[in-house]
Design an enzyme around this catalytic site. Sequence first.
Site, PDB file in Angstrom:
ATOM      1  N   GLY A 189       2.692   4.149   7.521  1.00 14.15           N
ATOM      2  CA  GLY A 189       2.330   5.548   7.270  1.00 14.15           C
ATOM      3  C   GLY A 189       0.953   5.654   6.639  1.00 14.15           C
ATOM      4  N   GLU A 202      -0.232  -5.638   5.907  1.00 10.59           N
ATOM      5  CA  GLU A 202       1.082  -5.648   5.240  1.00 10.59           C
ATOM      6  C   GLU A 202       2.013  -6.648   5.924  1.00 10.59           C
ATOM      7  OE1 GLU A 202       1.178  -1.022   3.640  1.00 10.59           O
ATOM      8  OE2 GLU A 202       2.117  -1.490   5.537  1.00 10.59           O
ATOM      9  N   THR A 249       0.847  -1.202   0.000  1.00 15.59           N
ATOM     10  CA  THR A 249       0.000   0.000   0.000  1.00 15.59           C
ATOM     11  C   THR A 249       0.880   1.248   0.000  1.00 15.59           C
ATOM     12  OG1 THR A 249      -1.708  -1.158   1.258  1.00 15.59           O
ATOM     13  CG2 THR A 249      -1.786   1.236   1.326  1.00 15.59           C
ATOM     14  N   THR A 251       4.438   4.494  -3.593  1.00 11.47           N
ATOM     15  CA  THR A 251       5.466   3.750  -4.331  1.00 11.47           C
ATOM     16  C   THR A 251       4.857   2.469  -4.895  1.00 11.47           C
ATOM     17  OG1 THR A 251       6.989   4.573  -2.632  1.00 11.47           O
ATOM     18  CG2 THR A 251       7.879   3.024  -4.238  1.00 11.47           C
ATOM     19  N   GLY A 290       6.253  -0.652  -0.186  1.00 13.54           N
ATOM     20  CA  GLY A 290       7.134   0.452   0.191  1.00 13.54           C
ATOM     21  C   GLY A 290       7.453   0.412   1.675  1.00 13.54           C
ATOM     22  N   ALA A 291       8.065   1.485   2.168  1.00 18.87           N
ATOM     23  CA  ALA A 291       8.351   1.600   3.603  1.00 18.87           C
ATOM     24  C   ALA A 291       8.501   3.078   3.949  1.00 18.87           C
ATOM     25  CB  ALA A 291       9.640   0.856   3.953  1.00 18.87           C
ATOM     26  N   ASP A 292       8.336   3.368   5.227  1.00 20.25           N
ATOM     27  CA  ASP A 292       8.558   4.738   5.702  1.00 20.25           C
ATOM     28  C   ASP A 292      10.012   4.948   6.100  1.00 20.25           C
ATOM     29  OD1 ASP A 292       5.779   5.652   5.539  1.00 20.25           O
ATOM     30  OD2 ASP A 292       5.451   4.041   6.983  1.00 20.25           O
TER      31      ASP A 292
HETATM   32  C1  5RP Z   1       1.488   1.986   4.179  1.00 18.77           C
HETATM   33  C2  5RP Z   1       2.960   1.854   4.180  1.00 18.77           C
HETATM   34  C3  5RP Z   1       3.695   2.440   3.031  1.00 18.77           C
HETATM   35  O1  5RP Z   1       4.451   1.440   2.425  1.00 18.77           O
HETATM   36  C4  5RP Z   1       4.606   3.521   3.520  1.00 18.77           C
HETATM   37  O2  5RP Z   1       3.824   4.482   4.204  1.00 18.77           O
HETATM   38  C5  5RP Z   1       5.351   4.193   2.363  1.00 18.77           C
HETATM   39  O3  5RP Z   1       4.463   4.912   1.576  1.00 18.77           O
HETATM   40  P1  5RP Z   1       4.899   5.664   0.258  1.00 18.77           P
HETATM   41  O4  5RP Z   1       5.268   4.621  -0.747  1.00 18.77           O
HETATM   42  O5  5RP Z   1       3.668   6.450  -0.130  1.00 18.77           O
HETATM   43  O6  5RP Z   1       6.064   6.569   0.576  1.00 18.77           O
HETATM   44  O7  5RP Z   1       3.564   1.285   5.054  1.00 18.77           O
HETATM   45  O8  5RP Z   1       0.911   1.483   5.352  1.00 18.77           O
END
Ligand code: 5RP
Length: 220
Positions: free
Chosen positions: A99, A106, A32, A35, A85-87
Amino acid sequence: MNQDLKKENSAKEAFNLIEPKLRKDSVIGIGTGSTTNFFIQELNEAKIQIKGVVCSSNASEDLIDNSYDKFSLNEVHAIDFYIDGADEFNDRKELIKGGGGALTREKILAYSSDQFICIVDESKHVGLLGEFPLPIEVIELARSAVSRELMKMGGKPIYRNGFITDNGNQIIDIHNLPIEVPYELEAKINNIPGVVENGIFANRKADTIICAKANSIEII
Ligand code: 5RP
């Protein structure tokens, strides 16, 4: 190069990496966030022959082209590749996620996958996890009790007002929490009654991180 372009490059690289390995019975787990949305774009355009996808959120599921079969985790034996993706990520490929508030599903999908490929841009790299506030999904009635426990651990909890997860729960974001041993803290937080899941991904960390930089892509 702006951040969106880097996110897109990382997503494209992930698609190119897995495409030759996909078979008619392959299942792809879909994360989610912005990215991951670029990855979904690639997948939708390619219309490849696979068994189908399992999504970590209703938002991602809505974006997947109808040419793909969409399954719940209960309907498949395993996930071959989980793309998300990841924060934040560190050199050990441990992550903070959530995030977008989809951390519980996830983490379940990541745990159930053979290969977890994390797609990020270089801004997500940190020495020590915890600059990004740690999201925790909680049962509504336990929100204050869980917050008090996190304050004892040195964090500053902020309620994500008005946000309800796909599981019908709430999120508190923990600021200034020292995450020295991510694996230990992940387990410790999940031991607090009322916590559904927290956003530290250390027990099941990424297998591969695809990190897009200004002029190159690093595969870790
Ligand atoms: C959602 C997540 C997303 O992977 C994380 O927030 C990164 O988001 P983005 O790709 O918009 O930077 O963990 O729960």
